[in-house]
Design a protein around this motif. Structure first.
Motif, PDB file in Angstrom:
ATOM      1  N   ASN A  54       2.296 -47.546  19.488  1.00 40.18           N
ATOM      2  CA  ASN A  54       3.418 -46.772  19.665  1.00 40.18           C
ATOM      3  C   ASN A  54       4.327 -46.466  18.189  1.00 40.18           C
ATOM      4  O   ASN A  54       5.463 -46.081  18.490  1.00 40.18           O
ATOM      5  N   THR A  55       3.761 -46.623  17.138  1.00 43.12           N
ATOM      6  CA  THR A  55       4.316 -46.458  16.160  1.00 43.12           C
ATOM      7  C   THR A  55       4.582 -44.777  15.711  1.00 43.12           C
ATOM      8  O   THR A  55       3.757 -44.047  16.094  1.00 43.12           O
ATOM      9  N   LEU A  56       5.571 -44.463  15.246  1.00 47.62           N
ATOM     10  CA  LEU A  56       5.830 -43.311  14.739  1.00 47.62           C
ATOM     11  C   LEU A  56       6.030 -42.688  13.450  1.00 47.62           C
ATOM     12  O   LEU A  56       6.439 -43.525  12.610  1.00 47.62           O
ATOM     13  N   PRO A  57       5.491 -41.434  13.077  1.00 48.20           N
ATOM     14  CA  PRO A  57       5.703 -41.228  11.615  1.00 48.20           C
ATOM     15  C   PRO A  57       7.168 -41.071  11.332  1.00 48.20           C
ATOM     16  O   PRO A  57       8.004 -41.004  12.217  1.00 48.20           O
ATOM     17  N   GLY A  58       7.547 -40.900   9.986  1.00 46.08           N
ATOM     18  CA  GLY A  58       9.049 -40.775   9.564  1.00 46.08           C
ATOM     19  C   GLY A  58       9.347 -39.438   9.510  1.00 46.08           C
ATOM     20  O   GLY A  58      10.572 -39.371   9.512  1.00 46.08           O
ATOM     21  N   LYS A  59       8.585 -38.520   9.748  1.00 45.10           N
ATOM     22  CA  LYS A  59       8.884 -37.216   9.661  1.00 45.10           C
ATOM     23  C   LYS A  59       7.968 -36.494  10.342  1.00 45.10           C
ATOM     24  O   LYS A  59       6.645 -36.772  10.875  1.00 45.10           O
ATOM     25  N   PRO A  60       8.305 -35.234  10.887  1.00 44.31           N
ATOM     26  CA  PRO A  60       7.636 -34.433  11.668  1.00 44.31           C
ATOM     27  C   PRO A  60       6.160 -34.003  11.233  1.00 44.31           C
ATOM     28  O   PRO A  60       6.233 -33.742  10.002  1.00 44.31           O
ATOM     29  N   LEU A  61       5.168 -33.934  12.153  1.00 46.42           N
ATOM     30  CA  LEU A  61       3.850 -33.997  11.225  1.00 46.42           C
ATOM     31  C   LEU A  61       3.639 -32.370  11.234  1.00 46.42           C
ATOM     32  O   LEU A  61       2.891 -32.183  10.273  1.00 46.42           O
ATOM     33  N   LEU A  62       4.203 -31.594  12.035  1.00 48.21           N
ATOM     34  CA  LEU A  62       4.039 -30.080  11.641  1.00 48.21           C
ATOM     35  C   LEU A  62       5.655 -29.587  11.590  1.00 48.21           C
ATOM     36  O   LEU A  62       6.231 -29.014  12.387  1.00 48.21           O
ATOM     37  N   ALA A  63       5.914 -29.877  10.437  1.00 45.85           N
ATOM     38  CA  ALA A  63       7.301 -29.169   9.918  1.00 45.85           C
ATOM     39  C   ALA A  63       7.581 -27.704  10.000  1.00 45.85           C
ATOM     40  O   ALA A  63       8.596 -27.108  10.113  1.00 45.85           O
ATOM     41  N   GLU A  64       6.394 -27.105   9.755  1.00 48.23           N
ATOM     42  CA  GLU A  64       6.396 -25.527   9.481  1.00 48.23           C
ATOM     43  C   GLU A  64       6.686 -24.905  11.214  1.00 48.23           C
ATOM     44  O   GLU A  64       6.889 -23.595  11.163  1.00 48.23           O
ATOM     45  N   ALA A  65       6.485 -25.914  12.054  1.00 52.12           N
ATOM     46  CA  ALA A  65       6.628 -25.258  13.594  1.00 52.12           C
ATOM     47  C   ALA A  65       7.930 -24.686  13.713  1.00 52.12           C
ATOM     48  O   ALA A  65       8.246 -23.819  14.774  1.00 52.12           O
ATOM     49  N   GLU A  66       8.921 -24.700  12.878  1.00 49.70           N
ATOM     50  CA  GLU A  66      10.363 -24.447  13.023  1.00 49.70           C
ATOM     51  C   GLU A  66      10.310 -22.701  12.857  1.00 49.70           C
ATOM     52  O   GLU A  66      11.156 -22.333  13.342  1.00 49.70           O
ATOM     53  N   ASN A  67       9.365 -22.398  12.064  1.00 49.08           N
ATOM     54  CA  ASN A  67       9.131 -20.700  12.010  1.00 49.08           C
ATOM     55  C   ASN A  67       8.267 -20.408  13.026  1.00 49.08           C
ATOM     56  O   ASN A  67       8.051 -18.988  12.921  1.00 49.08           O
ATOM     57  N   PHE A  68       7.840 -20.969  14.032  1.00 45.97           N
ATOM     58  CA  PHE A  68       6.966 -20.482  15.009  1.00 45.97           C
ATOM     59  C   PHE A  68       7.932 -19.694  15.921  1.00 45.97           C
ATOM     60  O   PHE A  68       9.158 -19.814  15.990  1.00 45.97           O
ATOM     61  N   THR A  69       7.555 -18.611  16.593  1.00 47.16           N
ATOM     62  CA  THR A  69       8.159 -17.679  17.436  1.00 47.16           C
ATOM     63  C   THR A  69       7.815 -17.703  18.976  1.00 47.16           C
ATOM     64  O   THR A  69       6.728 -18.188  19.114  1.00 47.16           O
ATOM     65  N   LEU A  70       8.914 -17.505  19.807  1.00 50.86           N
ATOM     66  CA  LEU A  70       8.563 -17.623  21.119  1.00 50.86           C
ATOM     67  C   LEU A  70       8.878 -16.374  21.764  1.00 50.86           C
ATOM     68  O   LEU A  70       9.854 -15.587  21.578  1.00 50.86           O
ATOM     69  N   PHE A  71       7.755 -15.417  22.458  1.00 51.86           N
ATOM     70  CA  PHE A  71       8.070 -14.148  23.292  1.00 51.86           C
ATOM     71  C   PHE A  71       8.546 -14.458  24.708  1.00 51.86           C
ATOM     72  O   PHE A  71       7.703 -14.917  25.281  1.00 51.86           O
ATOM     73  N   ILE A  72       9.835 -14.018  24.948  1.00 51.52           N
ATOM     74  CA  ILE A  72      10.253 -14.089  26.422  1.00 51.52           C
ATOM     75  C   ILE A  72      10.558 -12.592  26.756  1.00 51.52           C
ATOM     76  O   ILE A  72      11.283 -12.090  26.420  1.00 51.52           O
ATOM     77  N   LYS A  73       9.535 -12.619  27.861  1.00 48.91           N
ATOM     78  CA  LYS A  73       9.716 -11.043  28.341  1.00 48.91           C
ATOM     79  C   LYS A  73      10.138 -11.358  29.816  1.00 48.91           C
ATOM     80  O   LYS A  73       9.589 -12.115  30.669  1.00 48.91           O
ATOM     81  N   ASN A  74      11.021 -10.578  30.093  1.00 50.78           N
ATOM     82  CA  ASN A  74      11.851 -10.730  31.568  1.00 50.78           C
ATOM     83  C   ASN A  74      12.183  -9.467  32.131  1.00 50.78           C
ATOM     84  O   ASN A  74      12.601  -8.444  31.352  1.00 50.78           O
ATOM     85  N   THR A  75      12.076  -9.362  33.627  1.00 50.16           N
ATOM     86  CA  THR A  75      12.337  -8.094  34.153  1.00 50.16           C
ATOM     87  C   THR A  75      13.235  -8.532  35.413  1.00 50.16           C
ATOM     88  O   THR A  75      12.895  -9.634  36.068  1.00 50.16           O
ATOM     89  N   VAL A  76      14.341  -7.786  35.570  1.00 49.67           N
ATOM     90  CA  VAL A  76      15.396  -8.013  36.645  1.00 49.67           C
ATOM     91  C   VAL A  76      15.218  -6.848  37.532  1.00 49.67           C
ATOM     92  O   VAL A  76      15.007  -5.673  36.906  1.00 49.67           O
ATOM     93  N   HIS A  77      15.259  -7.197  38.736  1.00 44.90           N
ATOM     94  CA  HIS A  77      15.224  -6.156  39.935  1.00 44.90           C
ATOM     95  C   HIS A  77      16.356  -6.198  40.891  1.00 44.90           C
ATOM     96  O   HIS A  77      16.095  -7.283  41.448  1.00 44.90           O
ATOM     97  N   PHE A  78      17.258  -5.262  41.165  1.00 42.05           N
ATOM     98  CA  PHE A  78      18.066  -5.511  41.966  1.00 42.05           C
ATOM     99  C   PHE A  78      17.792  -4.575  43.253  1.00 42.05           C
ATOM    100  O   PHE A  78      17.865  -3.164  42.973  1.00 42.05           O
ATOM    101  N   THR A  79      17.231  -5.271  44.128  1.00 44.76           N
ATOM    102  CA  THR A  79      16.682  -4.379  45.264  1.00 44.76           C
ATOM    103  C   THR A  79      17.429  -3.303  46.094  1.00 44.76           C
ATOM    104  O   THR A  79      17.347  -2.218  46.465  1.00 44.76           O
ATOM    105  N   LYS A  80      18.675  -3.878  46.040  1.00 39.93           N
ATOM    106  CA  LYS A  80      19.980  -3.098  46.745  1.00 39.93           C
ATOM    107  C   LYS A  80      20.301  -1.856  46.341  1.00 39.93           C
ATOM    108  O   LYS A  80      20.425  -0.908  46.823  1.00 39.93           O
ATOM    109  N   PHE A  81      20.184  -1.769  44.856  1.00 37.98           N
ATOM    110  CA  PHE A  81      20.490  -0.436  44.223  1.00 37.98           C
ATOM    111  C   PHE A  81      19.274   0.228  43.500  1.00 37.98           C
ATOM    112  O   PHE A  81      19.164   1.115  42.799  1.00 37.98           O
TER     113      PHE A  81
END
Length: 250
Positions: A54-81
């Motif tokens: 259960n030992t853990l490293p003293g720092k994140p193993l992949l510090a460069e992941a802070e610059n990773f990006t997340l693509f969030i695609k979302n569509t909303v549909h209002f059926t009444k209109f």
């Protein structure tokens, strides 16, 4: 079993009843008390060797992941209109989504989010959250007035910290050349994103507006009758009000 588990400590075989599980341990007791090292004896167990570290490293193993990006695609549909809208900018430029990054003021139509920006928007720092893991909530709110142009119907993003620790275990099993079964156990720490979408929309309609207006007019008429009844029959100065409202003719 590891000597850090209290229920695994023993001095003789009688301390390790066969078939009993080790409380907060990693397996079932075999009935034997064996030397773990020069100072400790522990119960032998049926389980994978070695036991989990259960030992853990003293720092994140992949510090460069802070610059990773997340693509969030979302569509909303209002059926009444019969109205639909996507959170991505409608463009013919194939490089737009590869170069843009979301900014609430300068680039609100770009659905590409930098991980570090999302963590900081939730009130945390990436280094602290990446070491032990964590959970970030992403809320997308659509609040649209459909009497205005469709371009003004834009989502609003908010970020919140749900948990400062997040990890899970996964294992892979394989046979070696001697037909012995082996296992690789991985305990993975990371950042989890929970995305929820909420929306509401409204639009002026003549018929409901006319009904509401007529109801309001009728309510004012009824209010006048009620006020007259109170002043004529219940008020302490009802006689004075009666004389002012009605003129007697002989």
């Amino acid at each position: 079993q590891s000597p850090s588990v209290l229920d695994a400590m023993c001095t003789e075989d009688a301390d390790c009843p066969m078939g009993n599980p080790v409380v907060r341990g990693n397996g079932i007791k075999t009935g034997k008390c064996v030397m773990f090292n020069t100072t400790h004896s522990t119960c032998e167990i049926y389980g994978w060797c070695p036991v989990e570290n259960n030992t853990l490293p003293g720092k994140p193993l992949l510090a460069e992941a802070e610059n990773f990006t997340l693509f969030i695609k979302n569509t909303v549909h209002f059926t009444k209109f019969n109205f639909s809208k996507c959170n991505t900018l409608q463009t013919n430029d194939p490089t737009y989504f590869k170069s843009c990054t979301y900014d609430p003021f300068f680039n609100p139509s770009c659905p590409v989010f930098r991980v570090r920006d999302m963590v900081e928007a939730a009130g945390e720092t990436f280094g602290d959250l990446a070491l032990m893991g964590g959970s970030i909530g992403v809320r997308i709110d659509w609040d649209c007035d459909l009497d205005h142009p469709a371009a003004q119907c834009q989502p609003q993003y908010s970020f919140s910290l749900q948990d400062r620790r997040y990890n899970f275990r996964t294992a892979s099993y394989y046979w070696d050349s001697q037909r012995q079964l082996y296992r690789n156990l991985l305990k993975l720490y990371g950042i989890r994103f929970d995305i929820s979408v909420h929306g509401q929309a409204g639009k002026l309609s003549i018929i409901p507006a006319a009904v509401s207006f007529g109801t309001g007019i009728a309510f004012f008429g009824a209010a006048t009758v009620v006020c007259d009844l109170v002043l004529l029959y219940l008020d302490a100065k009802a006689d004075f009000y009666w004389k002012e409202k009605f003129e007697e003719v002989r």
